[in-house]
Design a protein around this motif. Structure first.
Motif, PDB file in Angstrom:
ATOM      1  N   HIS C 144      53.989  43.410  45.184  1.00 30.95           N
ATOM      2  CA  HIS C 144      52.565  43.168  44.968  1.00 30.95           C
ATOM      3  C   HIS C 144      52.322  42.003  44.022  1.00 30.95           C
ATOM      4  N   ARG C 154      42.126  39.003  41.979  1.00 29.38           N
ATOM      5  CA  ARG C 154      41.475  39.950  42.872  1.00 29.38           C
ATOM      6  C   ARG C 154      42.457  40.539  43.881  1.00 29.38           C
ATOM      7  N   LEU C 155      43.337  39.689  44.351  1.00 30.61           N
ATOM      8  CA  LEU C 155      44.285  40.194  45.333  1.00 30.61           C
ATOM      9  C   LEU C 155      45.210  41.234  44.713  1.00 30.61           C
ATOM     10  N   GLN C 157      44.421  43.445  42.719  1.00 28.51           N
ATOM     11  CA  GLN C 157      43.770  44.745  42.523  1.00 28.51           C
ATOM     12  C   GLN C 157      43.955  45.601  43.773  1.00 28.51           C
ATOM     13  N   ALA C 158      45.167  45.692  44.228  1.00 32.82           N
ATOM     14  CA  ALA C 158      45.396  46.415  45.470  1.00 32.82           C
ATOM     15  C   ALA C 158      46.001  47.773  45.164  1.00 32.82           C
ATOM     16  N   PHE C 172      42.709  47.139  49.643  1.00 33.33           N
ATOM     17  CA  PHE C 172      41.992  46.355  48.634  1.00 33.33           C
ATOM     18  C   PHE C 172      40.608  46.926  48.426  1.00 33.33           C
ATOM     19  N   VAL C 178      39.347  40.558  52.064  1.00 30.96           N
ATOM     20  CA  VAL C 178      40.657  39.899  52.102  1.00 30.96           C
ATOM     21  C   VAL C 178      41.023  39.676  53.556  1.00 30.96           C
TER      22      VAL C 178
END
Lengths: 567, 200, 314
Positions: C144, C154-155, C157-158, C172, C178
């Protein structure tokens, strides 16, 4: 401990009074009487006491493992699974195997008898690293506690081999058991290391390699395997735990791994481990047969070097456990061929023993009876190994009771019987007491009958197709059911005879411990160094530093053997 | 009455072999310099693109370095013969372990292809080898069963995705992915992703 | 048996001599033989894990090539140099002991410990990086950390979950749309080969144990508001190429085992250093220094093989 230590270094330091050292002082107390209290045992550095602790532990685990075996045999008396559920049966045979292999048979002869005898036989005061020796015992205890804890934690049902991928998926207590075995491995490594150094560096003056008792040659060969093979078990089990906990995926096919690779890893240790179990037994038999037939051993060098040859070859044959596991045909053929080569040094030993008996004045003492039982059962065990080592017959016999019978003939009929023989042979030396020869002979006879009664029917069972590790067999081959049931019952009956034999043995040995006659220093007329000190020996083993002036089986200038029979 | 009577005579000859001839300081420094230089060589070689021999070359350099450490830092070169024997004996154990295991691994694909049980080495030519074997097998069976699966031919070039191949990595939106490369071609097909476990 | 051969000093003046040895020379020879046997055992132990490495490399050569790119060659080379230097200082320590130079002995031992510490610090930095990237062993590999390319935090925050050995599911937050392309770019930028990316909004079925595992694993991201909201959330199933989980499993297993040996070595060195300060050693007796030295060189030896095999695969 400290007092004992300082007295010796003092006596060793004083070079002048060589002639009459012990004349003034009374004979020093025996190692058993030197100190009292449980702590004097648990923290002792005396190899004999450590050996005795090993002996007691090992016999305890033999009792537990044997109890499990008796329950398993009870279940198999009937074709249906009515005593135990399949699940419990799986756990019990796994425990039986794991306990017998890892906590009983591997440490049995080297760590208990070997520990006591090795320094005595080479005329040393102790092993090279006494603290390491104690550490190894403690590690052994911790490891076996882990293994026993796994019983409380729900036991495990993988079989003692922990084969992947089942061992990575089953919900049972695999991790505590593997960690236990991992820890036990360290104990084995340290013992082996200690023994090699001791034999190399602490031999008494005059004790050349070619005067080394054959038991020590065997122990030496065993120690080589212990040091060089056991680490592979350690890494295997670590990887197995990692596989289970983290899912690394080396062994689990679902994750891209190769279960046969696990088997390579496992058997790379566990096949040599078989020789860790049997080589010391060979050594004991060499001692017993020579001493109790009053004849120098036949082919001393051949026996000594065949031990080393077995130790070297043992690293090259592990693949014969994997003939039907998906190993390649090429590897199978290589391993099969190499397996047959092991038969050569083994046969050299057996022929040498028989040749030693020839025209010897054989004394049918208890120890000698065990040695003769060994010759009989081990030969059967060894020869049936050839069936399993050849590719084609193995496909029929693999995973049947034939395999079970084979390795019990080797492990129990070989190692355990030799262990018992050695125990009786050196019992007077360890305890200073004689046991009842009459009861001893009865025990040996019952072991012979019970053992063959238990395991011989299993050869037929296996050849007829009875698979191992089944808790019920009413559906295996319905047309064979009457035969299977008959043979299983015979086998279970034999196990009861064995139980009685062991109870008798426990009875007369305990009796001798407290009420037995005092043993002389050399009841059997042995020529090796351990018979030249008192029974039981003092803490420092020898009052005067011994000097070796003749070979281990040179009975010529010995005083005639003192009468051994007790009753 | 033998000459071994004097205390530990036989033992002390062994010690004499290990007696410390003090290694001069410059030897240590020289070995150190050589080790650093060889490390540089290995790192440099790894950037040079010299194909599949690189592994063996790197191992060879590592062996030289190991020899320097063992021979000089650990004094094995002037140590007792028996210590040398122990060291090389443990090396021999490793050689046997590697040799026999690899004899099995390398000669195993034929069984794998025939039984369709293990999917290993799917990223190399082994896949092509297996597919070929399988095609031969299915060709032999074709007479009996005319419904041969078209799978193998589609998957034979078996995705070998490196970073360079990433741009062409297929991106599929649909749930039932047509990605044949994700699971290696297998004749059984029932449990495609998970090779059947054969433990006993 | 006339008198004990060997050393000049009478036995009683050799406090280090244990009672069951006849001479200091005999004791020393025994200790060194024991150490060499121990080293042999260590070699076979590590040989086992190298065999596992060899087998995996044979099975998945492409994985080895692609996954090793995530290891930092400069860091590895630095650590190699550090260990080699520590080997030198160790050899110098033994050299000092042989000459009876006790101060030089202590100084070199201290240097060796310091270098060992430096090795572990570098190792820690490397490990921290791997943990941040999610390049972990086996089931824990999610990669990740690769998702910080153009969409930044932001990506990352998965909610991530390993569904199978090859596949990781990312869900997500619905507030940040996304795309597959963004994911592909992100992984591509970090040389993480991807075999397929599937958008799987509704199709993902997750077993309860997997979910529990993922919850424990995702920590602060375990927000039912994010994970539980089905509507409009973006979920992707990413299939990595090859078997990176095996590579990192091996990487961690091998380096952690080696690191453990380094740690034990530091303890041993500290012990010898203390004894040297206490005046236990002299020209006549310094066997523990020699034996710890042998152990330490072995640790160096293992790394000499680990480094090219793990970091320099081409």
């Amino acid at each position: 401990m400290t007092t004992a230590g300082s007295t010796t270094s003092a006596s060793g330091a004083a070079p002048a009074p060589v002639g009459p050292p012990s004349a003034a002082a009374a004979a020093p107390p025996s190692y058993l009487a030197a100190q009292r209290g449980i702590l004097s045992w648990l923290f002792t550095l005396d190899h004999k006491r450590i050996g005795v602790m090993y002996l007691v532990s090992v016999l305890t685990f033999f009792f537990i493992g044997g109890l499990l075996a008796v329950v398993l045999r009870l279940e198999l008396m009937t074709a249906k699974g009515d005593l135990l559920s399949a699940d419990v049966y799986n756990k019990l045979f796994t425990l039986h195997g794991a306990i017998m292999i890892f906590v009983f048979i591997i440490p049995s002869i080297p760590a208990s008898l070997g520990n006591i005898l090795l320094p005595l036989m080479i005329g040393a005061k102790d092993v090279a690293f006494p603290r390491l020796n104690l550490l190894s015992y403690w590690i052994y205890l911790v490891g076996s506690i882990f293994l026993l804890y796994s019983i409380l934690a729900g036991a495990m049902d993988t079989g003692w081999t922990f084969y992947t991928p089942y061992s990575t998926q089953t919900g049972t207590a695999v991790i505590s058991a593997t960690l236990g075995v991992f820890i036990l491995g360290f104990s084995s490594i340290l013992t082996g290391l200690n023994f090699i150094v001791t034999i190399h560096k602490l031999r008494a003056p005059g004790l050349t390699w070619m005067r080394l008792p054959l038991f020590l040659w065997a122990t030496y060969a065993t120690a080589i395997i212990q040091v060089l093979a056991t680490p592979v078990l350690a890494i295997t089990l670590l990887l197995l735990v990692a596989e289970r906990v983290l899912g690394i995926g080396i062994f689990d096919p679902a994750m891209g791994g190769d279960p046969v690779l696990y088997q390579h890893f496992f058997w790379f240790y566990s096949h040599p481990a078989v020789y860790i179990m049997i080589l010391p037994a060979f050594g004991i038999i060499s001692e017993i047969i020579s001493v109790h037939s009053r004849k120098p051993i036949f082919g001393y060098r051949a026996i000594a070097f065949s031990s080393l040859a077995i130790a070297l070859l043992s690293f090259l044959v592990w693949g014969h456990h994997m003939f039907v596991s998906g190993q390649s045909e090429l590897a199978g053929m290589l391993f099969s061929f190499l397996t047959f080569t092991v038969a050569v040094p083994t046969a050299i030993k057996v022929f040498s023993w028989v040749a030693t008996l020839y025209k010897g004045s054989i004394q049918l003492t208890t120890a000698m009876l065990y040695a003769l039982v060994f010759l009989f059962t081990f030969t059967i065990g060894g020869l049936t190994g050839l069936f399993l080592g050849s590719l084609t017959t193995d496909i029929h016999l693999h995973d049947t009771y034939f395999v079970v019978a084979h390795f019990h003939y080797v492990m129990m009929g070989g190692t355990v019987v030799a262990f018992l023989g050695g125990l009786h042979h050196w019992w007077p030396k360890f305890t200073g007491r004689m046991f009842s020869e009459r009861w001893g002979r009865l025990g040996a006879a019952l072991v012979f009958i019970g053992f063959n009664g238990t395991f011989f029917p299993q050869f037929i069972l296996g050849a007829q197709g009875m698979p191992r590790r089944y808790h019920s067999y009413n559906l295996v081959a319905p047309d064979q059911l009457p035969l299977f049931e008959l043979l299983h019952r015979l086998s279970s009956l034999g196990s009861h005879v064995l139980t009685i034999a062991f109870l008798i043995m426990a009875g007369y040995l305990l009796h001798s411990l407290f009420l037995g006659q005092r043993a002389p220093a050399n009841p059997w007329g042995g020529a090796t160094l351990e018979w030249q000190t008192a029974s039981p020996p003092p803490t420092q083993n020898f009052v005067d530093d011994p000097v070796c002036s003749h070979g281990p089986y040179d009975f010529s200038d010995d005083p005639p053997a003192t009468s051994a029979a007790a009753g | 009455m033998s000459e071994h009577i004097s205390k530990g005579a036989a033992l002390d000859t062994n010690v004499a072999a290990t007696a410390h001839a003090i290694t001069p300081l410059r030897v240590y420094l020289g070995v150190f310099a050589a080790l650093l230089a060889l490390t540089g060589v290995t790192v440099g070689l790894s950037y040079a693109d010299i194909g599949p021999g690189a592994l063996y070359l790197a191992l060879f350099v590592a062996l030289i370095k190991a020899g320097l450490v063992v021979g000089y830092f650990m004094h094995l070169k002037q140590d007792a013969r028996f210590h040398q024997l122990i060291f090389f004996r443990s090396g021999a154990v490793l050689v046997f372990m590697f040799a026999f295991t690899f004899i099995d691994l390398v000669s195993r694909p034929a069984i794998v292809a025939e039984q369709g049980t293990l999917v290993l080495g799917q990223e190399r030519e082994q896949v092509a080898f297996e597919a070929e074997l399988r095609q031969r097998l299915s060709a032999a069976k074709a007479a009996a069963q005319p419904t041969a699966s078209p799978g193998p031919s589609a998957a034979a070039p078996a995705a070998t995705p490196t970073s360079a191949a990433l741009a062409t990595a297929p991106v599929s939106d649909a749930s039932p992915s047509p990605e044949a490369g994700a699971t290696a071609p297998r004749p059984g097909g029932a449990d495609a992703g998970t090779p059947a476990a054969r433990s006993r | 048996m006339s008198k004990p051969t060997g050393d000049q000093a009478p036995l009683l003046q050799q406090p280090f001599l244990q009672h069951h040895f006849h001479s200091a020379a005999q004791q020393e020879a025994s200790a060194k033989l024991g150490m060499w046997l121990f080293l042999a055992q260590e070699l076979v132990f590590f040989g086992g894990i190298f065999l596992a490495y060899g087998a995996v490399r044979y099975f998945y050569p492409e994985t080895m090539l692609s996954a090793h790119e995530h290891l930092s060659v400069p860091m590895g080379a630095l650590n190699t140099a550090v260990l080699i230097t520590s080997s030198l200082t160790m050899a110098l320590a033994v050299h000092a002991a042989q000459r009876g130079a006790l101060r030089a002995l202590r100084r070199n031992l201290l240097l060796t410990v310091a270098l060992a510490g430096a090795f572990l610090v570098v190792k820690y930095v490397e490990y921290a990086h791997k943990f941040h990237d999610g390049l972990l062993a086996g089931n824990y590999l999610t990669a990740h950390g690769m998702l910080d390319d153009d969409q930044g935090a932001r990506l990352q925050q998965a909610f991530r979950l390993r569904a199978s050995p090859e596949q990781v599911h990312f869900r997500f937050d619905a507030r940040y749309p996304v795309t597959r392309e963004a994911l592909l770019r992100a992984f591509g930028a970090h040389k993480m080969p991807v075999r397929a990316i599937t958008r799987a909004d509704a199709a993902l079925t997750v077993s309860e144990p997997q979910l529990a595992h993922a919850r424990a694993f995702n920590g602060a991201l375990d927000d039912p508001a994010v994970w539980g909201s089905q509507a409009g959330s973006n979920t992707f199933a990413v299939t990595f190429a090859g078997k990176p989980h095996i590579f990192f499993g091996l990487y961690f297993a091998m380096t952690a085992l080696h690191g453990l040996h380094v740690l034990i070595g530091m303890l041993l060195l500290g012990w010898v250093w203390r004894r040297a300060g206490r005046g236990d050693f002299s020209r006549a007796y310094f066997t523990p220094v020699e034996n710890v030295g042998l152990y330490w060189h072995l640790v160096d030896l293992i790394w000499i093989f680990l480094f090219p095999l793990l970091y320099l695969v081409r």
